[in-house]
Design a protein around this motif. Structure first.
Motif, PDB file in Angstrom:
ATOM      1  N   ILE A   1       0.859  -1.179   0.000  1.00 31.22           N
ATOM      2  CA  ILE A   1       0.000   0.000   0.000  1.00 31.22           C
ATOM      3  C   ILE A   1       0.895   1.230   0.000  1.00 31.22           C
ATOM      4  N   TYR A   2       0.679   2.081  -0.980  1.00 37.25           N
ATOM      5  CA  TYR A   2       1.456   3.312  -1.111  1.00 37.25           C
ATOM      6  C   TYR A   2       0.486   4.477  -0.998  1.00 37.25           C
ATOM      7  N   ALA A   3       0.768   5.376  -0.078  1.00 33.97           N
ATOM      8  CA  ALA A   3      -0.075   6.553   0.094  1.00 33.97           C
ATOM      9  C   ALA A   3       0.800   7.738   0.461  1.00 33.97           C
ATOM     10  N   SER A   4       0.193   8.899   0.453  1.00 37.89           N
ATOM     11  CA  SER A   4       0.870  10.131   0.816  1.00 37.89           C
ATOM     12  C   SER A   4      -0.041  10.882   1.773  1.00 37.89           C
ATOM     13  N   ASP A   5       0.416  12.018   2.247  1.00 34.29           N
ATOM     14  CA  ASP A   5      -0.444  12.769   3.154  1.00 34.29           C
ATOM     15  C   ASP A   5      -1.551  13.486   2.411  1.00 34.29           C
ATOM     16  N   GLN A   6      -1.280  14.104   1.293  1.00 32.46           N
ATOM     17  CA  GLN A   6      -2.300  14.739   0.468  1.00 32.46           C
ATOM     18  C   GLN A   6      -1.658  15.213  -0.822  1.00 32.46           C
ATOM     19  N   GLY A   7      -2.467  15.769  -1.693  1.00 31.14           N
ATOM     20  CA  GLY A   7      -1.977  16.226  -2.980  1.00 31.14           C
ATOM     21  C   GLY A   7      -1.099  17.462  -2.869  1.00 31.14           C
ATOM     22  N   PHE A   8      -0.597  17.916  -4.012  1.00 32.29           N
ATOM     23  CA  PHE A   8       0.350  19.028  -4.058  1.00 32.29           C
ATOM     24  C   PHE A   8       0.074  19.836  -5.315  1.00 32.29           C
ATOM     25  N   TYR A   9       0.099  21.148  -5.207  1.00 29.16           N
ATOM     26  CA  TYR A   9      -0.106  21.989  -6.381  1.00 29.16           C
ATOM     27  C   TYR A   9       1.187  22.130  -7.160  1.00 29.16           C
ATOM     28  N   LEU A  10       1.074  22.022  -8.457  1.00 28.12           N
ATOM     29  CA  LEU A  10       2.214  22.250  -9.349  1.00 28.12           C
ATOM     30  C   LEU A  10       1.903  23.448 -10.231  1.00 28.12           C
ATOM     31  N   GLY A  11       1.351  24.482  -9.623  1.00 30.61           N
ATOM     32  CA  GLY A  11       1.015  25.699 -10.344  1.00 30.61           C
ATOM     33  C   GLY A  11      -0.470  25.893 -10.562  1.00 30.61           C
ATOM     34  N   GLU A  12      -1.286  24.854 -10.315  1.00 34.95           N
ATOM     35  CA  GLU A  12      -2.723  25.012 -10.464  1.00 34.95           C
ATOM     36  C   GLU A  12      -3.202  26.128  -9.544  1.00 34.95           C
ATOM     37  N   HIS A  13      -4.128  26.935 -10.042  1.00 34.23           N
ATOM     38  CA  HIS A  13      -4.710  28.049  -9.296  1.00 34.23           C
ATOM     39  C   HIS A  13      -3.645  29.067  -8.863  1.00 34.23           C
ATOM     40  N   GLY A  14      -2.466  28.991  -9.478  1.00 33.68           N
ATOM     41  CA  GLY A  14      -1.376  29.894  -9.126  1.00 33.68           C
ATOM     42  C   GLY A  14      -0.675  29.522  -7.833  1.00 33.68           C
ATOM     43  N   TRP A  15      -0.891  28.299  -7.345  1.00 36.95           N
ATOM     44  CA  TRP A  15      -0.346  27.893  -6.060  1.00 36.95           C
ATOM     45  C   TRP A  15       0.739  26.836  -6.204  1.00 36.95           C
ATOM     46  N   PHE A  16       1.525  26.716  -5.164  1.00 37.41           N
ATOM     47  CA  PHE A  16       2.390  25.568  -4.939  1.00 37.41           C
ATOM     48  C   PHE A  16       2.022  25.092  -3.543  1.00 37.41           C
ATOM     49  N   ASP A  17       2.626  24.060  -3.066  1.00 44.25           N
ATOM     50  CA  ASP A  17       2.342  23.520  -1.735  1.00 44.25           C
ATOM     51  C   ASP A  17       1.036  22.743  -1.766  1.00 44.25           C
ATOM     52  N   LYS A  18       0.314  22.649  -0.645  1.00 39.84           N
ATOM     53  CA  LYS A  18      -0.848  21.771  -0.574  1.00 39.84           C
ATOM     54  C   LYS A  18      -1.938  22.252   0.368  1.00 39.84           C
ATOM     55  N   ARG A  19      -1.831  23.405   0.923  1.00 37.00           N
ATOM     56  CA  ARG A  19      -2.712  23.801   2.016  1.00 37.00           C
ATOM     57  C   ARG A  19      -3.948  24.594   1.613  1.00 37.00           C
ATOM     58  N   TRP A  20      -4.255  24.705   0.346  1.00 34.78           N
ATOM     59  CA  TRP A  20      -5.409  25.472  -0.080  1.00 34.78           C
ATOM     60  C   TRP A  20      -6.507  24.512  -0.527  1.00 34.78           C
ATOM     61  N   MET A  21      -7.743  24.890  -0.302  1.00 31.16           N
ATOM     62  CA  MET A  21      -8.866  23.982  -0.459  1.00 31.16           C
ATOM     63  C   MET A  21      -9.363  23.919  -1.908  1.00 31.16           C
ATOM     64  N   PHE A  22      -8.571  23.309  -2.765  1.00 36.13           N
ATOM     65  CA  PHE A  22      -8.973  23.010  -4.128  1.00 36.13           C
ATOM     66  C   PHE A  22      -8.803  21.515  -4.349  1.00 36.13           C
ATOM     67  N   GLU A  23      -9.411  20.997  -5.388  1.00 32.91           N
ATOM     68  CA  GLU A  23      -9.454  19.557  -5.640  1.00 32.91           C
ATOM     69  C   GLU A  23      -8.072  18.898  -5.638  1.00 32.91           C
ATOM     70  N   GLU A  24      -7.076  19.547  -6.219  1.00 32.68           N
ATOM     71  CA  GLU A  24      -5.752  18.931  -6.330  1.00 32.68           C
ATOM     72  C   GLU A  24      -5.158  18.573  -4.968  1.00 32.68           C
ATOM     73  N   SER A  25      -5.389  19.397  -3.961  1.00 33.97           N
ATOM     74  CA  SER A  25      -4.809  19.098  -2.655  1.00 33.97           C
ATOM     75  C   SER A  25      -5.616  18.048  -1.902  1.00 33.97           C
ATOM     76  N   TYR A  26      -6.859  17.825  -2.300  1.00 40.33           N
ATOM     77  CA  TYR A  26      -7.666  16.795  -1.652  1.00 40.33           C
ATOM     78  C   TYR A  26      -7.411  15.408  -2.220  1.00 40.33           C
ATOM     79  N   ARG A  27      -6.891  15.351  -3.414  1.00 39.64           N
ATOM     80  CA  ARG A  27      -6.623  14.052  -4.030  1.00 39.64           C
ATOM     81  C   ARG A  27      -5.281  13.542  -3.522  1.00 39.64           C
ATOM     82  N   THR A  28      -5.325  12.387  -2.899  1.00 42.88           N
ATOM     83  CA  THR A  28      -4.148  11.810  -2.273  1.00 42.88           C
ATOM     84  C   THR A  28      -3.759  10.526  -2.991  1.00 42.88           C
TER      85      THR A  28
END
Length: 193
Positions: A80-107
């Protein structure tokens, strides 16, 4: 150029670190970047380092799977391979993972269970990381204590039913830090609030 604050590395690790980053750091200081050029450089450098880390994780997962196969353990080992949560690669102008958009919710959640999970299959049911301990216990054939909060996803892995969230399930907890304001979200299979 000597790096400070990296004392957890042994001398071989530090040498390898310096061999990679000394030229990058030197070029950065020589460039004299300012303003938007500096912002773009820092963003690109951050993402290059992040993607290199992810490539190393992918390589390591491959090495584990190769080892299991070479040792004859691949037919009776659940991976089983998992991560803590998704990460932005520029979507919505963001990086990191702490903003409430779909990309950060997909793990990332990948499961290899020979004879149970069909290779290459995809399931879009929404599960949470609090479901993993119960899943591990059920796979191991152990009772799941009543006071645990998650639900085993073994029935979903076996294709016996879908995993539907209860209406209004709280999936993201209130996050408070010294740097940012508190953030809470409610999420069900259709909407994020």
């Amino acid at each position: 150029m000597k790096n400070t604050g990296l004392t957890r590395m042994d001398s071989l690790q530090m040498t390898r670190w310096n061999n990679v980053y000394d030229p990058i750091i030197s070029e950065f200081y020589r460039s004299g970047l300012t303003g938007d050029d500096l912002i773009r450089y820092k963003y690109q450098r951050y993402l290059q380092d992040y993607l290199a880390c992810i490539a190393a994780v992918d390589k390591s997962v491959g090495e584990v799977l190769d080892y299991l196969k070479a040792a004859g353990l691949d037919k009776n080992t659940v991976v089983i391979y998992a991560s803590d949560q998704g990460f932005y690669l520029g979507e919505h102008g963001w990086f990191d993972k702490r903003w409430m958009f779909e990309e950060s919710y997909r793990t990332p959640l990948l499961i290899q269970w020979p004879g149970v999970v069909k290779p290459g299959s995809v399931n879009n049911d929404m599960v949470s990381n609090i479901d993993l301990p119960e899943t591990f216990l059920e796979i191991a054939g152990t009772d799941i204590p009543d006071d645990m909060q998650g639900r085993s996803i073994v029935p979903v892995l076996k294709g016996k039913n879908s995993f539907k969230l209860e209406k209004g399930a709280l999936l993201s907890l209130l996050r408070i830090s010294r740097i940012t304001h508190g953030q809470a979200s409610l999420r069900n299979e259709y909407r994020t609030l």
